[in-house]
Design an enzyme around this catalytic site. Structure first.
Site, PDB file in Angstrom:
ATOM      1  N   ASN A  25       0.816  -1.215   0.000  1.00 16.27           N
ATOM      2  CA  ASN A  25       0.000   0.000   0.000  1.00 16.27           C
ATOM      3  C   ASN A  25       0.850   1.265   0.000  1.00 16.27           C
ATOM      4  O   ASN A  25       0.338   2.360   0.235  1.00 16.27           O
ATOM      5  CB  ASN A  25      -0.911   0.020   1.241  1.00 16.27           C
ATOM      6  CG  ASN A  25      -1.836  -1.173   1.263  1.00 16.27           C
ATOM      7  OD1 ASN A  25      -2.349  -1.575   0.221  1.00 16.27           O
ATOM      8  ND2 ASN A  25      -2.047  -1.744   2.436  1.00 16.27           N
ATOM      9  N   LYS A  75      -0.110   3.931   4.556  1.00 19.75           N
ATOM     10  CA  LYS A  75      -0.304   3.502   3.163  1.00 19.75           C
ATOM     11  C   LYS A  75       0.450   4.484   2.253  1.00 19.75           C
ATOM     12  O   LYS A  75       1.671   4.436   2.231  1.00 19.75           O
ATOM     13  CB  LYS A  75      -1.787   3.347   2.906  1.00 19.75           C
ATOM     14  CG  LYS A  75      -2.379   2.437   4.016  1.00 19.75           C
ATOM     15  CD  LYS A  75      -3.653   1.802   3.726  1.00 19.75           C
ATOM     16  CE  LYS A  75      -4.260   1.152   4.967  1.00 19.75           C
ATOM     17  NZ  LYS A  75      -3.505   0.015   5.499  1.00 19.75           N
ATOM     18  N   HIS A 120     -14.131  -1.873   6.166  1.00 18.93           N
ATOM     19  CA  HIS A 120     -12.981  -2.592   6.718  1.00 18.93           C
ATOM     20  C   HIS A 120     -13.311  -3.221   8.074  1.00 18.93           C
ATOM     21  O   HIS A 120     -14.106  -2.689   8.851  1.00 18.93           O
ATOM     22  CB  HIS A 120     -11.827  -1.588   6.883  1.00 18.93           C
ATOM     23  CG  HIS A 120     -10.510  -2.210   7.198  1.00 18.93           C
ATOM     24  ND1 HIS A 120      -9.975  -2.209   8.456  1.00 18.93           N
ATOM     25  CD2 HIS A 120      -9.625  -2.850   6.402  1.00 18.93           C
ATOM     26  CE1 HIS A 120      -8.798  -2.816   8.423  1.00 18.93           C
ATOM     27  NE2 HIS A 120      -8.556  -3.212   7.192  1.00 18.93           N
ATOM     28  N   SER A 154     -10.801  -0.919   0.248  1.00 20.10           N
ATOM     29  CA  SER A 154      -9.452  -1.476   0.254  1.00 20.10           C
ATOM     30  C   SER A 154      -9.301  -2.728  -0.590  1.00 20.10           C
ATOM     31  O   SER A 154      -8.210  -3.013  -1.081  1.00 20.10           O
ATOM     32  CB  SER A 154      -9.034  -1.776   1.692  1.00 20.10           C
ATOM     33  OG  SER A 154      -9.923  -2.703   2.286  1.00 20.10           O
ATOM     34  N   ASP A 179     -13.511   6.745   6.301  1.00 19.25           N
ATOM     35  CA  ASP A 179     -12.162   6.185   6.400  1.00 19.25           C
ATOM     36  C   ASP A 179     -11.472   6.444   5.067  1.00 19.25           C
ATOM     37  O   ASP A 179     -11.812   5.833   4.050  1.00 19.25           O
ATOM     38  CB  ASP A 179     -12.261   4.682   6.707  1.00 19.25           C
ATOM     39  CG  ASP A 179     -10.880   4.043   6.855  1.00 19.25           C
ATOM     40  OD1 ASP A 179      -9.907   4.579   6.297  1.00 19.25           O
ATOM     41  OD2 ASP A 179     -10.792   2.991   7.512  1.00 19.25           O
ATOM     42  N   GLU A 239     -15.863   3.766   3.807  1.00 18.52           N
ATOM     43  CA  GLU A 239     -14.514   4.046   3.310  1.00 18.52           C
ATOM     44  C   GLU A 239     -14.674   4.972   2.102  1.00 18.52           C
ATOM     45  O   GLU A 239     -15.730   4.981   1.455  1.00 18.52           O
ATOM     46  CB  GLU A 239     -13.818   2.750   2.871  1.00 18.52           C
ATOM     47  CG  GLU A 239     -13.575   1.809   4.027  1.00 18.52           C
ATOM     48  CD  GLU A 239     -12.925   0.479   3.606  1.00 18.52           C
ATOM     49  OE1 GLU A 239     -12.110   0.465   2.667  1.00 18.52           O
ATOM     50  OE2 GLU A 239     -13.248  -0.533   4.237  1.00 18.52           O
ATOM     51  N   HIS A 269      -7.164   4.715   1.990  1.00 20.42           N
ATOM     52  CA  HIS A 269      -6.586   4.390   0.686  1.00 20.42           C
ATOM     53  C   HIS A 269      -6.676   5.531  -0.320  1.00 20.42           C
ATOM     54  O   HIS A 269      -6.345   5.339  -1.494  1.00 20.42           O
ATOM     55  CB  HIS A 269      -7.233   3.118   0.128  1.00 20.42           C
ATOM     56  CG  HIS A 269      -6.876   1.918   0.948  1.00 20.42           C
ATOM     57  ND1 HIS A 269      -5.690   1.235   0.797  1.00 20.42           N
ATOM     58  CD2 HIS A 269      -7.529   1.326   1.988  1.00 20.42           C
ATOM     59  CE1 HIS A 269      -5.638   0.257   1.674  1.00 20.42           C
ATOM     60  NE2 HIS A 269      -6.737   0.288   2.418  1.00 20.42           N
TER      61      HIS A 269
HETATM   62  C1  LIG Z   1      -9.842   1.018   5.072  1.00 19.79           C
HETATM   63  C2  LIG Z   1      -8.801   0.699   6.094  1.00 19.79           C
HETATM   64  N1  LIG Z   1      -8.888   1.263   7.308  1.00 19.79           N
HETATM   65  C3  LIG Z   1      -7.977   1.005   8.268  1.00 19.79           C
HETATM   66  C4  LIG Z   1      -6.918   0.158   8.029  1.00 19.79           C
HETATM   67  C5  LIG Z   1      -5.940  -0.128   9.127  1.00 19.79           C
HETATM   68  O1  LIG Z   1      -4.865   0.748   9.046  1.00 19.79           O
HETATM   69  P1  LIG Z   1      -3.470   0.376   9.722  1.00 19.79           P
HETATM   70  O2  LIG Z   1      -2.806  -0.560   8.796  1.00 19.79           O
HETATM   71  O3  LIG Z   1      -2.778   1.702   9.850  1.00 19.79           O
HETATM   72  O4  LIG Z   1      -3.773  -0.238  11.035  1.00 19.79           O
HETATM   73  C6  LIG Z   1      -6.776  -0.407   6.766  1.00 19.79           C
HETATM   74  C7  LIG Z   1      -5.583  -1.231   6.443  1.00 19.79           C
HETATM   75  O5  LIG Z   1      -5.469  -2.353   6.583  1.00 19.79           O
HETATM   76  C8  LIG Z   1      -7.753  -0.169   5.792  1.00 19.79           C
HETATM   77  O6  LIG Z   1      -7.674  -0.768   4.600  1.00 19.79           O
END
Ligand SMILES: Cc1ncc(COP(=O)(O)O)c(C=O)c1O
Length: 393
Positions: A48, A240, A139, A187, A212, A183, A215
């Site tokens: 990522n 990411k 997520h 993702s 969120d 989101e 990405h």
């Molecule tokens: C949409 C989304 N939110 C949160 C996360 C978690 O982020 P982190 O890897 O910083 O814990 C991810 C990643 O895996 C994600 O894809």
């Protein structure tokens, strides 16, 4: 052996039989494009690190400098003695990037969703059980935060504004506080939420919109700002496109104060360490100037999508740097991943429960470190594959 241990063993046997076994593969990170496994080197399509920043000298130098100047640990939670003077500058940069009044840094994206949502959805504070409308493909950490709060999610069909609107209407006028969770870029699908329309619904129904932007931040939107303009609260990560680690919430001053007083992930966890903060600080300085990198990545992803579709693959609704090859069975996705590995490409099979049953896939992610030749090599390797093809390209 306690009986519980046997249950875990039986669970693992079922996972293996169903093609759902997960294991940690030891890799060596060499640069932003390649990873090593054993003696072999692979082009990494599973990272990522969209802007290829994790080896960027600005980030590594500032991480090193801040480690030397401030130590490698922060020593305590931010409410004890860990609120280093480094946080304020970073939070001001995040707030400016996200165009929100203030920001609050958190330990990780998972932890932010898990504990910020738990705090915001607190029934005791809100005075009534919240109504939480949540995209069904959100997520795992978003679902986790909702579950931790005790709030029941009302899941709407993925990116389906009409469905969300009709669910909101069912609860119109009942006085319970409403939240919409989505989101911005999904993702595992690489598609984008219709945020303008979701924002309109949020305003119409007096719902708080929490987005969120993990990405999208850094890689999409004007100046890498992400896509969360409509949101009341933005949650995102430094892990990411920003190349490092950690997360943030961008919001109003009231919400920031509330989270400092109520968010367990902030209160009960040691603050991020200086080298990690140094990398984030440098990434935030660089991001606005990386339009050429953003255009390069978008071009690579489009080249790949067109090529993959011409080969008959189902790339879903992807329009971003994340492109899935959706193939059905977990075994098929695993075997395609293996074949690509044999051709020198690293791409991970994503299987249930990360994605819905029957939609196992390879998730490919393109970064500024890839070249057009990498895409063409990948397409060549896919041109004799094991996933079922669609009837038409
Ligand atoms: C949409 C989304 N939110 C949160 C996360 C978690 O982020 P982190 O890897 O910083 O814990 C991810 C990643 O895996 C994600 O894809």
């Amino acid at each position: 052996m306690p009986g519980s241990e046997r249950s875990y063993g039986a669970y693992l046997e079922r996972r293996e039989r169903d093609g759902l076994w997960r294991e940690l593969v030891e890799v060596e990170a060499r640069d932003a494009r390649n990873i090593g496994i054993g003696k072999e080197s692979y082009v990494n399509f599973a990272s990522n690190d969209y802007l290829a920043l994790r080896f960027h000298p600005s980030l590594t130098n500032r991480a090193e400098a801040w480690a030397e100047e401030h130590g490698v640990g922060s020593g305590a939670s931010r409410l004890v003695t860990g609120n280093l003077d480094l946080f304020a500058g970073i939070e001001a940069k995040v707030a400016a990037l996200k165009q929100k009044p203030v920001a609050l840094t958190m330990a990780s994206g998972f932890q932010a969703n898990a504990s910020v949502l738990q705090a915001l959805l607190d029934r005791g504070v809100l005075g009534a059980e919240p109504l939480v409308f949540s995209d069904r493909l959100n997520h795992a950490s978003i679902h986790f935060g909702c579950a931790a709060s005790g709030a029941r999610e009302i899941r709407y069909r993925h990116c389906d504004v009409a469905h969300l609107g009709s669910l909101l209407s069912q609860y119109q006028g009942n006085g319970r506080p409403k939240f919409i969770l989505t989101e911005s870029v999904f993702s595992m699908d690489g598609d984008t939420a219709p945020l303008a329309e979701i924002g309109r619904l949020a305003r119409e129904h007096d719902a708080m919109l929490i987005v969120d932007d993990a990405h999208a931040t850094g890689i999409l939107g004007e100046g890498g700002r992400g896509l969360s303009g409509e949101a009341d609260v933005v949650i995102g990560t430094f892990s990411k496109a920003l190349g490092g680690f950690g997360a943030y919430v961008a919001c109003s001053e009231t919400l920031r104060d509330y989270l400092i007083n109520r968010c367990s992930g902030l209160i009960y966890s040691t603050a991020l360490p200086p080298p990690v903060l140094g990398a984030s600080d440098a990434a935030l300085d660089l991001v606005p100037s990386l339009d050429a990198e953003r255009a390069h990545v978008a071009g690579l992803a489009e080249r790949f999508r067109q090529g993959a579709r011409a080969l008959g693959f189902d790339t879903g609704a992807s329009t971003t740097q994340i492109v899935p090859l959706i193939g059905g069975s977990s075994h098929a996705a695993l075997s395609l991943s293996k074949r690509l590995r044999e051709a020198g490409f690293f791409a991970t099979a994503i299987r249930p429960p990360t994605v819905p049953a029957g939609t196992a896939r390879l998730r490919l992610a393109f970064t500024a470190a890839h070249t057009e030749a990498d895409i063409d090599g990948l397409l060549n390797a896919l041109d004799d594959h094991a996933l079922p093809r669609r009837a038409t390209a």
